[in-house]
Structure formats: structure tokens, C-alpha cells
Design an enzyme around this catalytic site. Structure first.
Site, PDB file in Angstrom:
ATOM      1  N   GLN A 132       0.825  -1.203   0.000  1.00  0.00           N
ATOM      2  CA  GLN A 132       0.000   0.000   0.000  1.00  0.00           C
ATOM      3  C   GLN A 132       0.864   1.261   0.000  1.00  0.00           C
ATOM      4  O   GLN A 132       0.558   2.242  -0.673  1.00  0.00           O
ATOM      5  CB  GLN A 132      -0.899  -0.012   1.250  1.00  0.00           C
ATOM      6  CG  GLN A 132      -1.836   1.163   1.335  1.00  0.00           C
ATOM      7  CD  GLN A 132      -2.906   1.144   0.271  1.00  0.00           C
ATOM      8  OE1 GLN A 132      -3.600   0.150   0.104  1.00  0.00           O
ATOM      9  NE2 GLN A 132      -3.068   2.235  -0.465  1.00  0.00           N
ATOM     10  N   ARG A 290      -2.451   0.754  -6.872  1.00  0.00           N
ATOM     11  CA  ARG A 290      -2.103  -0.576  -6.354  1.00  0.00           C
ATOM     12  C   ARG A 290      -1.797  -1.515  -7.512  1.00  0.00           C
ATOM     13  O   ARG A 290      -0.876  -2.321  -7.468  1.00  0.00           O
ATOM     14  CB  ARG A 290      -3.277  -1.142  -5.516  1.00  0.00           C
ATOM     15  CG  ARG A 290      -3.571  -0.385  -4.227  1.00  0.00           C
ATOM     16  CD  ARG A 290      -2.493  -0.617  -3.192  1.00  0.00           C
ATOM     17  NE  ARG A 290      -2.257  -2.026  -2.923  1.00  0.00           N
ATOM     18  CZ  ARG A 290      -2.973  -2.768  -2.074  1.00  0.00           C
ATOM     19  NH1 ARG A 290      -3.944  -2.215  -1.371  1.00  0.00           N
ATOM     20  NH2 ARG A 290      -2.697  -4.050  -1.872  1.00  0.00           N
TER      21      ARG A 290
HETATM   22  N1   CP Z   1      -6.078  -1.180   0.981  1.00  0.00           N
HETATM   23  C1   CP Z   1      -6.254  -2.506   0.899  1.00  0.00           C
HETATM   24  O1   CP Z   1      -5.331  -3.310   1.077  1.00  0.00           O
HETATM   25  O2   CP Z   1      -7.510  -2.868   0.559  1.00  0.00           O
HETATM   26  P1   CP Z   1      -8.127  -4.338   0.592  1.00  0.00           P
HETATM   27  O3   CP Z   1      -8.203  -4.760   2.035  1.00  0.00           O
HETATM   28  O4   CP Z   1      -9.471  -4.183  -0.041  1.00  0.00           O
HETATM   29  O5   CP Z   1      -7.246  -5.262  -0.186  1.00  0.00           O
END
Ligand code: CP
Ligand code: NVA
Length: 309
Positions: A132, A290
């Protein structure tokens, strides 16, 4: 073999290489140029927690690179019924080319890496979520911010820990504001203290969100209730009073500051509806990044694997 598990084992040069590759891969996609960097590769994706962004970005990403994703929920595979990590890692890694794991204990993913024959990627643990941060930093750069002062307001969780490890490597200024008792993990704080002198990072901790946000280029937060902490909701919501990022708080940051959120967001808790709405273009670009950053990580890991033989 090189894995992507935490910023502990990723250098500043590695980060810069991955960011440069992310930009290149993003431009190629936007121009409809499809290069099968990972032709016929299979990415195993073990999920012990829920996910929207991580799952969709990896599954789409590996497909765009010429390969295929294999979604493995711990509810369905024998790992969830107690098959040891060592056996699971050896079996799955004998058939796939790369392995992504989202789990609770960080030690578990380290064990996966120990027994895996292929590169392992951390899709989030209780300790950190480095994927992230790369997407976030790509978003910061795309917004024309080169040497950011970043304010993280909220829970001292996996996102806060990851920002600390990242800031330490990159030598940037990071201010962390958490309520008392919800500070980032002590082992992370101690680790950052040691090496920050070398990189020139300036990492500060406070219980005053306003102090952290004042004059910052980037303000970011995350849910107060991470996955697995659902029982703590009532206590935490009380403890985090005054920590919601709202427009008044954003006004304390630089005039052209940006707001980031890894998502999912809980409006009215860690962020106001208004802030999320106002900065929605940036926040959704961050989510899209991402995809680009993770495609770059997979290509980069494979280059290392080939180099290592
Ligand atoms: N930000 C993130 O990792 O989202 P998810 O939990 O939807 O994968
Ligand atoms: N801190 C959050 C991040 C979700 C992407 C969690 O671990 O649930």
C-alpha cells in the site's frame, strides 16, 4: 531469493527501482501496450483476511502481464484446517511462480518465505502493509510532491508501522499522531530510531493530531478497527475522539496538501465524509495505483529470481 515482505529487507534503491518500473508499466497500460513480462506465470494468492483492492489488483495485474492469478482462501485450502505453513508453502510453491499471502501474524509470512521455492509477497499482515505504501508514494509523486512531509493520524497499526519503515529508508519527514496507548509497535519505533540517522529521516510521534498535520504536504489515515479487531470497536471509537481527519484538520496542512486513505474508509470515524469527497479523485487514483505498483513488484521480483538463478 528476494521476497517483498517488509521494508526491513528492501533498500532505498529497490524502492526507487520499483517506483520507476511502476510508472513505466502504468504508461504502457494507458497506451494499450501489453508486454507479457510474466508470460504463463501463475501467482498463488493466499487470503486469510478479506480484500477488495489487493485481490483485484493482483488478479488483474498478473493477467495483464501474461499470467494468471490463483485465489486461495484459507477457508477453502487445508491451511485453514491446520496443515502446517511449511508443507503448504513447499507444495504450492512447487507449482506456482510467485506467492502472495495476506495473513495475521507477520511470523507466518516469514515462514512462508523460508519454505517457498518462489518469491513471496506480503499482501498485508498485522505488522505491515508495504504494498500500500508504494502505491501511496507513487500517488504522492504523481501529485508533484517530491520531498514530502507526511502526517499520519490515527491508529498505530500496520499502515503506521509501514510508513515508519518506509520513511526511515527514504529519509523523509513523517509525523505520527495516535491516541495514548495506540502508538505504533515498539519494535518498529526502536528499529527506525537506529537507522534514521543514516538516511536523514525525521520521524516524530505525538498524541496531538493538529501538531502532526500543521504544514504537512500529505495527510493520511486508516481505519481505527483493523481486520481481526472487530471486538475492540466500542473502546477504540471512544479512545480516538478528536482524531477524525476533517476539513478543519486539513486546513492546518499546506494549502495544496493532499489527503490519502488506503481504503476501505469508514466515514464519520477516521475521516469525514467531506474530506473523502473533496479528495476522492486522489484517493481513487491511489487505489488504482495498487495495480501498477504491484505489477512492477512482480516483474522486479522475477528479475531478481532470474539473476539469482
Ligand atoms: N487497501 C487494501 O489493502 O484494501 P483491501 O483490504 O481491499 O485489499
Ligand atoms: N489497517 C487495516 C488496513 C486495511 C487495508 C487492516 O489491517 O485491516
Amino acid at each position: 531469493m528476494k521476497h517483498f515482505i517488509s521494508f526491513h529487507s528492501i533498500s532505498r534503491k529497490d524502492i526507487l527501482d520499483i517506483l520507476a518500473l511502476s510508472k513505466k508499466i502504468k504508461i504502457e497500460l494507458k497506451n494499450n501496450i501489453h508486454i507479457p513480462y510474466l508470460d504463463k506465470y501463475v501467482l498463488g494468492m493466499i487470503f486469510e483476511k478479506s480484500s477488495t483492492r489487493t485481490r483485484v489488483s493482483f488478479e488483474t495485474g498478473i493477467y495483464q502481464l501474461g499470467g494468471q492469478g490463483l485465489f486461495l482462501s484459507s477457508r477453502d485450502i487445508q491451511l485453514g484446517r491446520g496443515e502446517p505453513v511449511s508443507d503448504t508453502a513447499q507444495v504450492i510453491s512447487s507449482m506456482v511462480n510467485m506467492l502472495m499471502v495476506r495473513t495475521f501474524e507477520h511470523a507466518k509470512i516469514e515462514e512462508f518465505a523460508k519454505f517457498s521455492r518462489v518469491p513471496v509477497i506480503n499482501g498485508l499482515t498485522d505488522l505491515c502493509h508495504p504494498l500500500q505504501i508504494l502505491a501511496d508514494y507513487l500517488t504522492i509523486l504523481e501529485n508533484g510532491i517530491e520531498d514530502p512531509t507526511i502526517a499520519y493520524v490515527g491508529d498505530g497499526n500496520n499502515m503506521a508501522n509501514s510508513w515508519i519503515l518506509f520513511a526511515k529508508k527514504m529519509g523523509i519527514e513523517l509525523r505520527i499522531a495516535t491516541p495514548k496507548g495506540y502508538e505504533p509497535w515498539q519494535e518498529i519505533i526502536d528499529d527506525a530510531k537506529e537507522l534514521s540517522q543514516i538516511s536523514g529521516a525525521k520521524i516524530t510521534y505525538t498524541n496531538d493530531p493538529k501538531e502532526a498535520v500543521k504544514g504537512a504536504d500529505v495527510v493520511t489515515t486508516d481505519t481505527w478497527i483493523s481486520m481481526g479487531q472487530e471486538d475492540e470497536k466500542e473502546t477504540k471509537v471512544k479512545a480516538f475522539e478528536g482524531y477524525m481527519v476533517d476539513m478543519d484538520m486539513m486546513k492546518l496542512a499546506k494549502e495544496d496538501a493532499i489527503f490519502l486513505h488506503c481504503l476501505p474508509a469508514y466515514r464519520g470515524y477516521e475521516v469525514s465524509e467531506e474530506v473523502l469527497e473533496y479528495y476522492s479523485k486522489i484517493v481513487f487514483d491511489e487505489a488504482e495505483n495498487r495495480l501498477h505498483a504491484q505489477k512492477a513488484i512482480m516483474v522486479w521480483l522475477d528479475a531478481w529470481r532470474q539473476k539469482d538463478g
